[in-house]
Motif scaffolding. Structure first.
Motif, PDB file in Angstrom:
ATOM      1  N   ARG A  19       0.828  -1.213   0.000  1.00  0.00           N
ATOM      2  CA  ARG A  19       0.000   0.000   0.000  1.00  0.00           C
ATOM      3  C   ARG A  19       0.857   1.255   0.000  1.00  0.00           C
ATOM      4  O   ARG A  19       0.602   2.196  -0.768  1.00  0.00           O
ATOM      5  N   GLU A  20       1.868   1.305   0.862  1.00  0.00           N
ATOM      6  CA  GLU A  20       2.704   2.495   0.959  1.00  0.00           C
ATOM      7  C   GLU A  20       3.483   2.742  -0.330  1.00  0.00           C
ATOM      8  O   GLU A  20       3.642   3.883  -0.762  1.00  0.00           O
ATOM      9  N   ARG A  21       3.948   1.681  -0.956  1.00  0.00           N
ATOM     10  CA  ARG A  21       4.705   1.849  -2.197  1.00  0.00           C
ATOM     11  C   ARG A  21       3.803   2.294  -3.341  1.00  0.00           C
ATOM     12  O   ARG A  21       4.169   3.168  -4.133  1.00  0.00           O
ATOM     13  N   LEU A  22       2.625   1.722  -3.412  1.00  0.00           N
ATOM     14  CA  LEU A  22       1.677   2.150  -4.441  1.00  0.00           C
ATOM     15  C   LEU A  22       1.213   3.582  -4.175  1.00  0.00           C
ATOM     16  O   LEU A  22       1.065   4.380  -5.120  1.00  0.00           O
ATOM     17  N   ARG A  23       0.989   3.905  -2.915  1.00  0.00           N
ATOM     18  CA  ARG A  23       0.562   5.255  -2.564  1.00  0.00           C
ATOM     19  C   ARG A  23       1.596   6.277  -3.017  1.00  0.00           C
ATOM     20  O   ARG A  23       1.257   7.306  -3.609  1.00  0.00           O
ATOM     21  N   GLU A  24       2.853   6.001  -2.754  1.00  0.00           N
ATOM     22  CA  GLU A  24       3.904   6.934  -3.156  1.00  0.00           C
ATOM     23  C   GLU A  24       4.007   7.024  -4.674  1.00  0.00           C
ATOM     24  O   GLU A  24       4.199   8.108  -5.235  1.00  0.00           O
ATOM     25  N   ALA A  25       3.847   5.902  -5.350  1.00  0.00           N
ATOM     26  CA  ALA A  25       3.898   5.902  -6.812  1.00  0.00           C
ATOM     27  C   ALA A  25       2.757   6.728  -7.401  1.00  0.00           C
ATOM     28  O   ALA A  25       2.925   7.413  -8.415  1.00  0.00           O
ATOM     29  N   ILE A  26       1.589   6.678  -6.748  1.00  0.00           N
ATOM     30  CA  ILE A  26       0.445   7.465  -7.207  1.00  0.00           C
ATOM     31  C   ILE A  26       0.681   8.944  -6.948  1.00  0.00           C
ATOM     32  O   ILE A  26       0.538   9.784  -7.845  1.00  0.00           O
ATOM     33  N   VAL A  27       1.047   9.292  -5.724  1.00  0.00           N
ATOM     34  CA  VAL A  27       1.223  10.688  -5.358  1.00  0.00           C
ATOM     35  C   VAL A  27       2.329  11.342  -6.179  1.00  0.00           C
ATOM     36  O   VAL A  27       2.221  12.509  -6.582  1.00  0.00           O
ATOM     37  N   CYS A  28       3.381  10.602  -6.464  1.00  0.00           N
ATOM     38  CA  CYS A  28       4.510  11.140  -7.234  1.00  0.00           C
ATOM     39  C   CYS A  28       4.240  11.189  -8.737  1.00  0.00           C
ATOM     40  O   CYS A  28       5.040  11.737  -9.485  1.00  0.00           O
ATOM     41  N   GLY A  29       3.126  10.606  -9.186  1.00  0.00           N
ATOM     42  CA  GLY A  29       2.814  10.627 -10.603  1.00  0.00           C
ATOM     43  C   GLY A  29       3.455   9.519 -11.399  1.00  0.00           C
ATOM     44  O   GLY A  29       3.348   9.486 -12.626  1.00  0.00           O
ATOM     45  N   GLU A  30       4.122   8.576 -10.724  1.00  0.00           N
ATOM     46  CA  GLU A  30       4.722   7.445 -11.430  1.00  0.00           C
ATOM     47  C   GLU A  30       3.633   6.582 -12.067  1.00  0.00           C
ATOM     48  O   GLU A  30       3.804   6.063 -13.176  1.00  0.00           O
ATOM     49  N   LEU A  31       2.511   6.428 -11.351  1.00  0.00           N
ATOM     50  CA  LEU A  31       1.336   5.766 -11.908  1.00  0.00           C
ATOM     51  C   LEU A  31       0.390   6.856 -12.393  1.00  0.00           C
ATOM     52  O   LEU A  31      -0.020   7.709 -11.611  1.00  0.00           O
ATOM     53  N   GLN A  33      -2.691   9.233 -13.640  1.00  0.00           N
ATOM     54  CA  GLN A  33      -4.081   9.414 -13.264  1.00  0.00           C
ATOM     55  C   GLN A  33      -4.983   8.682 -14.260  1.00  0.00           C
ATOM     56  O   GLN A  33      -4.824   8.791 -15.469  1.00  0.00           O
ATOM     57  N   GLY A  34      -5.931   7.929 -13.731  1.00  0.00           N
ATOM     58  CA  GLY A  34      -6.843   7.176 -14.574  1.00  0.00           C
ATOM     59  C   GLY A  34      -6.286   5.864 -15.072  1.00  0.00           C
ATOM     60  O   GLY A  34      -7.001   5.077 -15.691  1.00  0.00           O
ATOM     61  N   GLY A  35      -5.007   5.605 -14.802  1.00  0.00           N
ATOM     62  CA  GLY A  35      -4.375   4.388 -15.296  1.00  0.00           C
ATOM     63  C   GLY A  35      -4.780   3.152 -14.506  1.00  0.00           C
ATOM     64  O   GLY A  35      -5.093   3.229 -13.321  1.00  0.00           O
ATOM     65  N   LEU A  36      -4.740   2.011 -15.182  1.00  0.00           N
ATOM     66  CA  LEU A  36      -5.068   0.744 -14.535  1.00  0.00           C
ATOM     67  C   LEU A  36      -3.957   0.300 -13.597  1.00  0.00           C
ATOM     68  O   LEU A  36      -2.766   0.516 -13.871  1.00  0.00           O
ATOM     69  N   ILE A  37      -4.347  -0.334 -12.489  1.00  0.00           N
ATOM     70  CA  ILE A  37      -3.394  -1.004 -11.596  1.00  0.00           C
ATOM     71  C   ILE A  37      -3.842  -2.463 -11.531  1.00  0.00           C
ATOM     72  O   ILE A  37      -4.895  -2.765 -10.972  1.00  0.00           O
ATOM     73  N   LEU A  65      -7.524   7.186  -3.277  1.00  0.00           N
ATOM     74  CA  LEU A  65      -6.542   7.273  -4.354  1.00  0.00           C
ATOM     75  C   LEU A  65      -6.797   6.278  -5.474  1.00  0.00           C
ATOM     76  O   LEU A  65      -6.225   6.408  -6.561  1.00  0.00           O
ATOM     77  N   VAL A  66      -7.622   5.284  -5.221  1.00  0.00           N
ATOM     78  CA  VAL A  66      -7.934   4.255  -6.212  1.00  0.00           C
ATOM     79  C   VAL A  66      -9.449   4.125  -6.314  1.00  0.00           C
ATOM     80  O   VAL A  66     -10.156   4.209  -5.309  1.00  0.00           O
ATOM     81  N   THR A  67      -9.923   3.942  -7.532  1.00  0.00           N
ATOM     82  CA  THR A  67     -11.345   3.673  -7.757  1.00  0.00           C
ATOM     83  C   THR A  67     -11.465   2.357  -8.518  1.00  0.00           C
ATOM     84  O   THR A  67     -10.527   1.940  -9.217  1.00  0.00           O
ATOM     85  N   PHE A  68     -12.612   1.711  -8.372  1.00  0.00           N
ATOM     86  CA  PHE A  68     -12.875   0.479  -9.109  1.00  0.00           C
ATOM     87  C   PHE A  68     -13.995   0.745 -10.110  1.00  0.00           C
ATOM     88  O   PHE A  68     -15.046   1.291  -9.744  1.00  0.00           O
ATOM     89  N   ASP A  69     -13.762   0.360 -11.376  1.00  0.00           N
ATOM     90  CA  ASP A  69     -14.778   0.598 -12.396  1.00  0.00           C
ATOM     91  C   ASP A  69     -15.825  -0.515 -12.372  1.00  0.00           C
ATOM     92  O   ASP A  69     -15.777  -1.423 -11.524  1.00  0.00           O
ATOM     93  N   ARG A  75      -8.288   1.605 -10.826  1.00  0.00           N
ATOM     94  CA  ARG A  75      -7.686   2.715 -11.549  1.00  0.00           C
ATOM     95  C   ARG A  75      -7.237   3.795 -10.575  1.00  0.00           C
ATOM     96  O   ARG A  75      -7.859   3.997  -9.518  1.00  0.00           O
ATOM     97  N   VAL A  76      -6.181   4.509 -10.941  1.00  0.00           N
ATOM     98  CA  VAL A  76      -5.724   5.647 -10.150  1.00  0.00           C
ATOM     99  C   VAL A  76      -6.755   6.769 -10.265  1.00  0.00           C
ATOM    100  O   VAL A  76      -7.315   7.020 -11.338  1.00  0.00           O
ATOM    101  N   LEU A  77      -7.019   7.436  -9.158  1.00  0.00           N
ATOM    102  CA  LEU A  77      -7.940   8.560  -9.140  1.00  0.00           C
ATOM    103  C   LEU A  77      -7.527   9.616 -10.165  1.00  0.00           C
ATOM    104  O   LEU A  77      -6.339   9.933 -10.298  1.00  0.00           O
ATOM    105  N   GLU A  78      -8.505  10.176 -10.878  1.00  0.00           N
ATOM    106  CA  GLU A  78      -8.270  11.313 -11.753  1.00  0.00           C
ATOM    107  C   GLU A  78      -8.589  12.592 -10.988  1.00  0.00           C
ATOM    108  O   GLU A  78      -9.666  12.732 -10.418  1.00  0.00           O
ATOM    109  N   LEU A  79      -7.663  13.530 -10.993  1.00  0.00           N
ATOM    110  CA  LEU A  79      -7.859  14.784 -10.267  1.00  0.00           C
ATOM    111  C   LEU A  79      -8.637  15.760 -11.152  1.00  0.00           C
ATOM    112  O   LEU A  79      -8.073  16.649 -11.774  1.00  0.00           O
TER     113      LEU A  79
END
Length: 228
Positions: A19-31, A33-37, A65-69, A75-79
């Motif tokens: 969770r922490e690693r994915l969270r950081e990847a999301i916040v930093c933009g590595e993953l 926005q809107g992309g699949l995980i 930070l994550v939504t399910f379709d 998917r990563v949240l879209e801002l």
């Protein structure tokens, strides 16, 4: 400090570490926005089974930070502007009251902690350092309100707030604009809270948050076509 995305994982809490690693990847933009995980990809990346990955993504959904379709894909949240306005409204409700309650209590210790935080903001060397300090500043005020339900509400919004701040700060010139803006605006809020006047503190917190709308153009997502 951010999690080291290359360090071996231990058995203590695999889901929390993922969770922490994915969270950081999301916040930093590595993953993006809107992309699949996808569970298999994340599991392979961190050399874990899919069970802790699934648990981690459910926790990230609770963080916002994550939504399910409709097909159950993460998917990563879209801002979007709507997310931004919802976040501002929630923060006004939570932090306005928190500032009022904090100002009505013993403000000496809080004022010292906020002053130290502002000093560190002025020395922040990266946008992630500034983002963390900014979020910590606001959380310190909420915690000083000594209201558990208010704190719980704040914690549900914290991750999205941090995500948005990071997006707004990421491409800016850290040496001047974001750091100076953060220091100056937080010092005004500090003075209001430290005054011991609940009305002044609440008004200052609301003004600080609503003034944050100037960040909207900087943080609007520009998604690659593949992620739309």
């Amino acid at each position: 400090m951010p999690a080291d995305v290359t360090a071996p994982l231990t058995r203590t809490s695999l889901a929390e570490q993922v969770r922490e690693r994915l969270r950081e990847a999301i916040v930093c933009g590595e993953l993006p926005q809107g992309g699949l995980i996808t569970e298999p990809v994340v599991a392979a990346r961190y050399a874990v089974s899919r069970a802790p990955v699934r648990e981690a993504m459910l926790a990230l959904e609770r963080d916002g930070l994550v939504t399910f379709d409709a097909r159950g894909r993460a998917r990563v949240l879209e801002l979007t502007p709507r997310v931004f306005e919802e976040l501002v409204s929630v923060r006004v409700a939570i932090e306005g009251l928190a500032a009022r309650l904090a100002a009505a209590g013993d403000v000496a210790e809080l004022a010292a902690a906020l002053e130290e935080n502002i000093r560190r903001q002025g020395e922040a060397g990266t946008y992630r350092d500034l983002t963390r300090l900014d979020v910590d500043f606001h959380e310190a005020i909420v915690r000083a309100a000594r209201n558990d339900r208010l704190l719980a509400a704040w914690l549900t919004a914290r991750s999205v707030f941090e995500f948005w701040l990071a997006a707004a700060f990421r491409d800016a010139e850290l040496a001047v604009a974001p750091r100076t803006l953060a220091v100056d605006s937080h010092r005004r809020l500090l003075r209001a809270v430290a005054s011991g006047d609940p009305d002044r503190a609440e008004k200052a917190a609301v003004a600080h948050i609503t003034r944050w709308r100037t960040y909207l153009p900087a943080a609007r997502p520009v998604l690659p076509e593949a992620a739309r």
